[in-house]
Design a protein around this motif. Structure first.
Motif, PDB file in Angstrom:
ATOM      1  N   PRO A  19       0.787  -1.261   0.073  1.00 26.48           N
ATOM      2  CA  PRO A  19      -0.014  -0.043   0.017  1.00 26.48           C
ATOM      3  C   PRO A  19       0.699   1.350   0.152  1.00 26.48           C
ATOM      4  O   PRO A  19       0.478   2.259  -0.481  1.00 26.48           O
ATOM      5  CB  PRO A  19      -0.751  -0.296   1.223  1.00 26.48           C
ATOM      6  CG  PRO A  19      -0.778  -1.456   1.499  1.00 26.48           C
ATOM      7  CD  PRO A  19       0.447  -2.120   1.059  1.00 26.48           C
ATOM      8  N   ARG A  22       2.226   1.682  -3.259  1.00 31.48           N
ATOM      9  CA  ARG A  22       1.189   2.534  -4.234  1.00 31.48           C
ATOM     10  C   ARG A  22       0.960   3.880  -3.819  1.00 31.48           C
ATOM     11  O   ARG A  22       0.788   4.764  -4.908  1.00 31.48           O
ATOM     12  CB  ARG A  22      -0.325   1.653  -3.966  1.00 31.48           C
ATOM     13  CG  ARG A  22      -1.451   1.551  -4.896  1.00 31.48           C
ATOM     14  CD  ARG A  22      -2.491   0.604  -4.688  1.00 31.48           C
ATOM     15  NE  ARG A  22      -2.777   0.221  -3.450  1.00 31.48           N
ATOM     16  CZ  ARG A  22      -2.423  -1.083  -2.946  1.00 31.48           C
ATOM     17  NH1 ARG A  22      -2.044  -1.886  -3.974  1.00 31.48           N
ATOM     18  NH2 ARG A  22      -2.747  -1.451  -1.734  1.00 31.48           N
ATOM     19  N   GLN A  23       1.088   4.217  -2.857  1.00 30.83           N
ATOM     20  CA  GLN A  23       0.938   5.634  -2.391  1.00 30.83           C
ATOM     21  C   GLN A  23       1.837   6.606  -3.032  1.00 30.83           C
ATOM     22  O   GLN A  23       1.888   7.794  -3.384  1.00 30.83           O
ATOM     23  CB  GLN A  23       0.471   5.809  -0.831  1.00 30.83           C
ATOM     24  CG  GLN A  23      -0.661   5.512  -0.389  1.00 30.83           C
ATOM     25  CD  GLN A  23      -0.915   5.641   1.108  1.00 30.83           C
ATOM     26  OE1 GLN A  23       0.180   5.989   1.719  1.00 30.83           O
ATOM     27  NE2 GLN A  23      -2.131   5.390   1.439  1.00 30.83           N
ATOM     28  N   ALA A  26       1.994   7.480  -6.576  1.00 33.44           N
ATOM     29  CA  ALA A  26       0.864   8.227  -7.052  1.00 33.44           C
ATOM     30  C   ALA A  26       1.316   9.349  -7.766  1.00 33.44           C
ATOM     31  O   ALA A  26       2.244  10.061  -7.189  1.00 33.44           O
ATOM     32  CB  ALA A  26       0.174   8.585  -5.886  1.00 33.44           C
ATOM     33  N   THR A  91      -0.946  -7.269   3.309  1.00 35.89           N
ATOM     34  CA  THR A  91      -1.415  -6.133   2.323  1.00 35.89           C
ATOM     35  C   THR A  91      -2.870  -5.589   2.626  1.00 35.89           C
ATOM     36  O   THR A  91      -3.289  -4.551   2.570  1.00 35.89           O
ATOM     37  CB  THR A  91      -1.389  -6.393   0.645  1.00 35.89           C
ATOM     38  OG1 THR A  91      -0.077  -6.756   0.355  1.00 35.89           O
ATOM     39  CG2 THR A  91      -1.898  -5.451  -0.057  1.00 35.89           C
ATOM     40  N   ALA A  95      -3.913  -1.928   4.083  1.00 34.48           N
ATOM     41  CA  ALA A  95      -4.381  -0.987   3.200  1.00 34.48           C
ATOM     42  C   ALA A  95      -5.640  -0.777   3.905  1.00 34.48           C
ATOM     43  O   ALA A  95      -6.106   0.298   4.173  1.00 34.48           O
ATOM     44  CB  ALA A  95      -4.701  -1.876   2.112  1.00 34.48           C
ATOM     45  N   GLN A  96      -6.436  -1.540   4.763  1.00 38.32           N
ATOM     46  CA  GLN A  96      -7.479  -1.353   5.477  1.00 38.32           C
ATOM     47  C   GLN A  96      -7.037  -0.249   6.869  1.00 38.32           C
ATOM     48  O   GLN A  96      -7.830   0.783   6.788  1.00 38.32           O
ATOM     49  CB  GLN A  96      -7.962  -2.645   6.232  1.00 38.32           C
ATOM     50  CG  GLN A  96      -9.082  -2.458   7.337  1.00 38.32           C
ATOM     51  CD  GLN A  96     -10.528  -2.307   6.699  1.00 38.32           C
ATOM     52  OE1 GLN A  96     -10.690  -2.459   5.448  1.00 38.32           O
ATOM     53  NE2 GLN A  96     -11.493  -1.307   7.399  1.00 38.32           N
ATOM     54  N   LEU A  98      -4.661   2.023   6.572  1.00 39.15           N
ATOM     55  CA  LEU A  98      -4.526   3.199   5.706  1.00 39.15           C
ATOM     56  C   LEU A  98      -5.815   3.938   5.275  1.00 39.15           C
ATOM     57  O   LEU A  98      -5.601   5.084   4.869  1.00 39.15           O
ATOM     58  CB  LEU A  98      -3.469   3.234   4.640  1.00 39.15           C
ATOM     59  CG  LEU A  98      -1.982   2.604   5.269  1.00 39.15           C
ATOM     60  CD1 LEU A  98      -1.146   2.553   4.087  1.00 39.15           C
ATOM     61  CD2 LEU A  98      -1.423   3.823   6.007  1.00 39.15           C
ATOM     62  N   GLY A  99      -6.821   3.309   5.505  1.00 37.27           N
ATOM     63  CA  GLY A  99      -7.987   3.867   5.010  1.00 37.27           C
ATOM     64  C   GLY A  99      -8.227   3.534   3.254  1.00 37.27           C
ATOM     65  O   GLY A  99      -9.001   4.298   2.881  1.00 37.27           O
ATOM     66  N   GLU A 100      -7.425   2.711   2.709  1.00 40.27           N
ATOM     67  CA  GLU A 100      -7.688   2.808   1.455  1.00 40.27           C
ATOM     68  C   GLU A 100      -8.892   2.214   0.769  1.00 40.27           C
ATOM     69  O   GLU A 100      -9.578   2.732  -0.207  1.00 40.27           O
ATOM     70  CB  GLU A 100      -6.593   2.049   0.919  1.00 40.27           C
ATOM     71  CG  GLU A 100      -5.006   2.435   0.681  1.00 40.27           C
ATOM     72  CD  GLU A 100      -4.162   1.761  -0.120  1.00 40.27           C
ATOM     73  OE1 GLU A 100      -4.473   0.855  -0.750  1.00 40.27           O
ATOM     74  OE2 GLU A 100      -2.953   2.133  -0.325  1.00 40.27           O
ATOM     75  N   ARG A 101      -9.502   1.330   1.387  1.00 42.18           N
ATOM     76  CA  ARG A 101     -10.757   0.741   0.910  1.00 42.18           C
ATOM     77  C   ARG A 101     -11.095  -0.170   2.119  1.00 42.18           C
ATOM     78  O   ARG A 101     -10.405  -0.748   3.088  1.00 42.18           O
ATOM     79  CB  ARG A 101     -10.652  -0.120  -0.249  1.00 42.18           C
ATOM     80  CG  ARG A 101      -9.645  -1.347  -0.128  1.00 42.18           C
ATOM     81  CD  ARG A 101      -9.455  -1.963  -1.505  1.00 42.18           C
ATOM     82  NE  ARG A 101      -8.186  -2.579  -1.149  1.00 42.18           N
ATOM     83  CZ  ARG A 101      -7.084  -2.751  -1.789  1.00 42.18           C
ATOM     84  NH1 ARG A 101      -7.435  -2.060  -3.014  1.00 42.18           N
ATOM     85  NH2 ARG A 101      -6.148  -3.375  -1.579  1.00 42.18           N
TER      86      ARG A 101
END
Length: 125
Positions: A19, A22-23, A26, A91, A95-96, A98-101
């Motif tokens: 994650p 990915r960030q 960006a 992962t 991700a959870q 970090l509030g990604e989804r």
């Protein structure tokens, strides 16, 4: 036991950094060039100059180095499924956090099944 802990650390380093990678990457889609080679160089420069990408990348690669050394003492039939499957778990968790989804029911069920499968592999060793 030391090898199993190493595999869990590898999975964490691989999974938890995804994650952040990915960030950190960006904005790379905004890098454009007419030439593929120049575009590649500009994208590489974009990534290398961002600490938000480099730090997780180096942590991820340290996991690969640890994996290499762990494979020398561990059966592939145990090392590969444990490290790879648990990396997906880490992962999803990071991700959870970090509030990604929000984790869907399928992600939660898959995470539980992967964890149970990994535990079963560990019990057999």
């Amino acid at each position: 036991m030391h090898e199993i802990l190493s595999l869990v650390v590898v999975a964490f380093l691989w999974g938890a950094t995804n994650p952040f990678l990915r960030q950190g990457s960006a904005g790379i889609e905004r890098v454009h060039s007419d030439s593929k080679i120049t575009g590649f160089i500009l994208e590489l420069k974009f990534l290398v100059t961002r600490w938000q990408y480099i730090v997780p990348f180096l942590l991820n690669q340290s996991g690969s180095l640890l994996y290499f050394f762990t494979l020398q003492k561990t059966a592939l039939s145990v090392a590969v499924p444990i490290a790879n499957s648990l990396s997906f778990v880490f992962t999803a968790l990071v991700a959870q956090l970090l509030g990604e989804r929000a984790a869907s029911k399928n992600v939660i069920l898959g995470t539980i099944l992967v964890a149970v499968g990994s535990i079963l592999c560990l019990i057999e060793t």
